[in-house]
Write a protein that holds these residues in place. Structure first.
Motif, PDB file in Angstrom:
ATOM      1  N   LEU A 149      -2.638 -20.317  32.634  1.00 43.67           N
ATOM      2  CA  LEU A 149      -2.369 -21.433  31.732  1.00 43.67           C
ATOM      3  C   LEU A 149      -1.117 -21.090  30.945  1.00 43.67           C
ATOM      4  N   ARG A 150      -0.140 -22.000  30.949  1.00 48.13           N
ATOM      5  CA  ARG A 150       1.132 -21.769  30.246  1.00 48.13           C
ATOM      6  C   ARG A 150       1.364 -22.883  29.232  1.00 48.13           C
ATOM      7  N   HIS A 151       1.581 -22.489  27.989  1.00 44.48           N
ATOM      8  CA  HIS A 151       1.955 -23.438  26.941  1.00 44.48           C
ATOM      9  C   HIS A 151       3.438 -23.268  26.651  1.00 44.48           C
ATOM     10  N   HIS A 152       4.151 -24.376  26.642  1.00 44.88           N
ATOM     11  CA  HIS A 152       5.597 -24.376  26.425  1.00 44.88           C
ATOM     12  C   HIS A 152       5.872 -24.636  24.952  1.00 44.88           C
ATOM     13  N   LEU A 153       6.580 -23.700  24.325  1.00 46.98           N
ATOM     14  CA  LEU A 153       6.850 -23.735  22.885  1.00 46.98           C
ATOM     15  C   LEU A 153       8.317 -23.451  22.610  1.00 46.98           C
ATOM     16  N   ALA A 154       8.716 -23.694  21.381  1.00 46.31           N
ATOM     17  CA  ALA A 154      10.017 -23.234  20.885  1.00 46.31           C
ATOM     18  C   ALA A 154       9.806 -22.820  19.443  1.00 46.31           C
ATOM     19  N   PRO A 209      11.553 -20.501  15.892  1.00 46.21           N
ATOM     20  CA  PRO A 209      12.721 -19.819  15.328  1.00 46.21           C
ATOM     21  C   PRO A 209      12.613 -18.315  15.604  1.00 46.21           C
ATOM     22  N   ASP A 210      13.742 -17.679  15.792  1.00 47.87           N
ATOM     23  CA  ASP A 210      13.755 -16.245  16.124  1.00 47.87           C
ATOM     24  C   ASP A 210      12.952 -15.406  15.139  1.00 47.87           C
ATOM     25  N   HIS A 211      13.029 -15.732  13.854  1.00 47.39           N
ATOM     26  CA  HIS A 211      12.365 -14.902  12.843  1.00 47.39           C
ATOM     27  C   HIS A 211      10.840 -14.962  12.919  1.00 47.39           C
ATOM     28  N   SER A 212      10.266 -15.906  13.641  1.00 55.87           N
ATOM     29  CA  SER A 212       8.806 -16.013  13.709  1.00 55.87           C
ATOM     30  C   SER A 212       8.224 -15.607  15.067  1.00 55.87           C
ATOM     31  N   ARG A 239       3.816 -13.604  18.518  1.00 54.09           N
ATOM     32  CA  ARG A 239       3.437 -12.717  19.627  1.00 54.09           C
ATOM     33  C   ARG A 239       2.201 -11.888  19.255  1.00 54.09           C
ATOM     34  N   VAL A 240       2.189 -11.326  18.061  1.00 56.11           N
ATOM     35  CA  VAL A 240       1.068 -10.500  17.611  1.00 56.11           C
ATOM     36  C   VAL A 240      -0.201 -11.345  17.487  1.00 56.11           C
ATOM     37  N   LEU A 241      -0.069 -12.523  16.921  1.00 62.73           N
ATOM     38  CA  LEU A 241      -1.209 -13.416  16.752  1.00 62.73           C
ATOM     39  C   LEU A 241      -1.802 -13.813  18.111  1.00 62.73           C
ATOM     40  N   LEU A 242      -0.963 -14.171  19.047  1.00 64.63           N
ATOM     41  CA  LEU A 242      -1.428 -14.595  20.369  1.00 64.63           C
ATOM     42  C   LEU A 242      -1.991 -13.439  21.187  1.00 64.63           C
ATOM     43  N   ALA A 243      -1.396 -12.273  21.058  1.00 70.58           N
ATOM     44  CA  ALA A 243      -1.846 -11.106  21.826  1.00 70.58           C
ATOM     45  C   ALA A 243      -3.297 -10.754  21.512  1.00 70.58           C
ATOM     46  N   ALA A 244      -3.727 -11.034  20.306  1.00 69.02           N
ATOM     47  CA  ALA A 244      -5.105 -10.736  19.923  1.00 69.02           C
ATOM     48  C   ALA A 244      -6.113 -11.482  20.797  1.00 69.02           C
ATOM     49  N   ASP A 245      -5.690 -12.606  21.380  1.00 70.14           N
ATOM     50  CA  ASP A 245      -6.571 -13.374  22.260  1.00 70.14           C
ATOM     51  C   ASP A 245      -6.132 -13.326  23.716  1.00 70.14           C
ATOM     52  N   GLY A 246      -5.330 -12.332  24.069  1.00 68.90           N
ATOM     53  CA  GLY A 246      -4.962 -12.124  25.464  1.00 68.90           C
ATOM     54  C   GLY A 246      -3.773 -12.923  25.962  1.00 68.90           C
ATOM     55  N   GLY A 294      -0.509 -26.229  16.560  1.00 73.66           N
ATOM     56  CA  GLY A 294      -0.642 -25.754  15.182  1.00 73.66           C
ATOM     57  C   GLY A 294       0.186 -24.505  14.919  1.00 73.66           C
ATOM     58  N   LEU A 295       0.164 -23.578  15.861  1.00 72.15           N
ATOM     59  CA  LEU A 295       0.959 -22.359  15.729  1.00 72.15           C
ATOM     60  C   LEU A 295       2.445 -22.698  15.628  1.00 72.15           C
ATOM     61  N   ALA A 296       2.904 -23.580  16.504  1.00 68.44           N
ATOM     62  CA  ALA A 296       4.319 -23.968  16.485  1.00 68.44           C
ATOM     63  C   ALA A 296       4.668 -24.635  15.160  1.00 68.44           C
ATOM     64  N   GLN A 297       3.825 -25.521  14.694  1.00 72.49           N
ATOM     65  CA  GLN A 297       4.095 -26.222  13.441  1.00 72.49           C
ATOM     66  C   GLN A 297       4.137 -25.250  12.256  1.00 72.49           C
ATOM     67  N   ARG A 298       3.172 -24.337  12.182  1.00 71.06           N
ATOM     68  CA  ARG A 298       3.136 -23.364  11.081  1.00 71.06           C
ATOM     69  C   ARG A 298       4.364 -22.462  11.052  1.00 71.06           C
TER      70      ARG A 298
END
Length: 145
Positions: A61-66, A68-71, A76-83, A125-129
């Motif tokens: 499953l691939r989610h397409h996002l964009a 800012p570099d600073h986030s 990555r850390v937040l998503l890695a926690a769920d694989g 939600g992640l992208a918006q935050r």
């Protein structure tokens, strides 16, 4: 010490995992079998219109996002926690607002409408935050032919 129920659940999960083909997010032989880039379309409709999706097999499953570099690292850390893995690329390259980096969040999982919808909401939600954008999802599986 694990309860009988916990041990039995772990045994059943391991047994199911052994019976499924193993795929990885980096397998170049995988093909796109489902696309869901219209945010108004239900995940069940996207899965239902696919002629190549094999519901009994795991998919990438691939989610397409964009973002800012600073986030990117925080995401990555937040998503890695769920694989999830976060990699450069995806639809954001052509659709993202200036100043955002195109990314794909991906992991291997069984596809169903409920989980695709939940993860789509989570990614939006992640992208918006993080001041970014979400462009939908697609899924890859081995070519059925």
């Amino acid at each position: 010490m694990k309860s009988i129920h916990a041990r039995w659940s772990a045994f059943r999960a391991a047994r199911r995992a052994r019976s499924r083909p193993v795929i990885s997010v980096g397998d170049p032989a995988l093909k796109v079998v489902v696309t869901a880039f219209d945010e108004t379309e239900a995940a069940s409709a996207a899965l239902g219109r696919s002629e190549r999706w094999q519901p009994e097999l795991p998919a990438v499953l691939r989610h397409h996002l964009a973002l800012p570099d600073h986030s990117i690292e925080a995401a990555r850390v937040l998503l890695a926690a769920d694989g999830w893995e976060l990699r450069p690329g995806g639809r954001g390259g052509e659709l993202a607002a200036p100043g955002l980096t195109a990314l794909i969040a991906l992991r291997v999982q069984q596809l169903d409408a409920l989980h695709c919808s939940q993860e789509s909401s989570r990614m939006a939600g992640l992208a918006q935050r993080h001041g970014g954008q979400s462009f939908g999802w697609d899924a890859l599986q081995p070519d059925p032919s």
